[in-house]
Structures are given as structure tokens and as C-alpha cells.
Design a protein around this motif. Structure first.
Motif, PDB file in Angstrom:
ATOM      1  N   UNK A   1       0.780  -1.235   0.000  1.00  0.00           N
ATOM      2  CA  UNK A   1       0.000   0.000   0.000  1.00  0.00           C
ATOM      3  C   UNK A   1       0.809   1.280   0.000  1.00  0.00           C
ATOM      4  N   UNK A   2       1.795   1.387   0.860  1.00  0.00           N
ATOM      5  CA  UNK A   2       2.596   2.608   0.928  1.00  0.00           C
ATOM      6  C   UNK A   2       3.836   2.501   0.075  1.00  0.00           C
ATOM      7  N   UNK A   3       4.787   3.369   0.356  1.00  0.00           N
ATOM      8  CA  UNK A   3       6.025   3.375  -0.417  1.00  0.00           C
ATOM      9  C   UNK A   3       7.174   2.722   0.335  1.00  0.00           C
ATOM     10  N   UNK A   4       7.068   2.639   1.652  1.00  0.00           N
ATOM     11  CA  UNK A   4       8.137   2.062   2.451  1.00  0.00           C
ATOM     12  C   UNK A   4       7.846   0.584   2.716  1.00  0.00           C
TER      13      UNK A   4
END
Length: 130
Positions: free
Chosen positions: A37-40
Motif C-alpha cells: 500500500x505505501x512506499x516504504x
């Protein structure tokens, strides 16, 4: 572009996890990073012996074939010819199938089809014929 994906069993719960391998220094436990879901990425410590790389190949049911998988090998007539564990051979810098005979690895060939029936870590009895 070739996908480079690794899998390994998480130390905390034994679940298989798929993503980028992070080895770190010699005193660190290997981790696999997963982006959700996120970038990290979220990193999970994995059992070193269970780490295997995606070969870039898929079996007859479109399942990805990983280093450490147990595969059945079929000829053009769909006859089972042998089974073995997928391994990486350093001299050839290639994946192949270990038939357990002590001979060199059998190469993946275009005139054969493959079926993943388990993996060496969870299903060693499949390889031993039990």
C-alpha cells in the motif's frame, strides 16, 4: 524486465513471505521487505535456510517456481519422467533440478513441463517418496 523476487519463512510465525532480500552485515538476520500500500517496505526476519529466489519460470498451472521447490517433470506426452528439488548451481550460474543422485543438476528444458508439488522445507517427504 526480469522479476527478482525472494521468499523465506518468517522467524516469528513460520509464514512464507515474498519480496526483496536484505542480507545486511554478517551478524544480521536476513530479512525480506514487502511493500504493502505505501512506499516504504515492511521488513520481516526470515530463516536463512528457507530463502529461495524466483527462477523466472512458471509451472503448468502458472505457479511461480522458486529455488527449493519440489517439481514433477513431464515429457511431451505428459508422462512423469522424474521429480526433484530446484537448486541454483554456481558453476553454471543457473537454476536446475536436483534428482538426488549426486549427478549435476538437470536443466530446465522447453520441451518439458513442470508442476510444483511442494517445497523442500515443508514437504521433504514428497521428495523421498513417502
Amino acid at each position: 524486465m526480469r522479476q527478482i523476487i525472494f521468499r523465506g519463512q518468517r522467524l516469528d510465525n513460520g509464514e512464507w513471505i515474498y519480496g526483496d532480500l536484505q542480507l545486511g552485515d554478517g551478524d544480521h538476520i536476513p530479512m525480506i521487505g514487502v511493500v504493502r500500500g505505501g512506499h516504504d517496505p515492511d521488513y520481516y526476519q526470515v530463516e536463512e535456510e528457507t530463502i529461495g529466489q524466483f527462477t523466472g519460470l512458471r509451472d503448468k498451472d502458472s505457479r511461480p517456481i522458486y529455488e527449493g521447490d519440489i517439481v514433477e517433470v513431464y515429457d511431451l506426452d505428459e508422462e512423469l519422467t522424474f521429480m526433484g528439488a530446484v537448486r541454483y548451481a554456481l558453476p553454471d550460474a543457473a537454476f536446475g533440478i536436483d534428482k538426488g543422485t549426486g549427478a549435476s543438476l538437470e536443466p530446465f528444458e522447453g520441451n518439458m513441463t513442470y508442476k510444483v508439488v511442494g517445497n523442500f522445507h515443508d514437504n521433504i517427504e514428497s521428495l523421498n517418496g513417502k
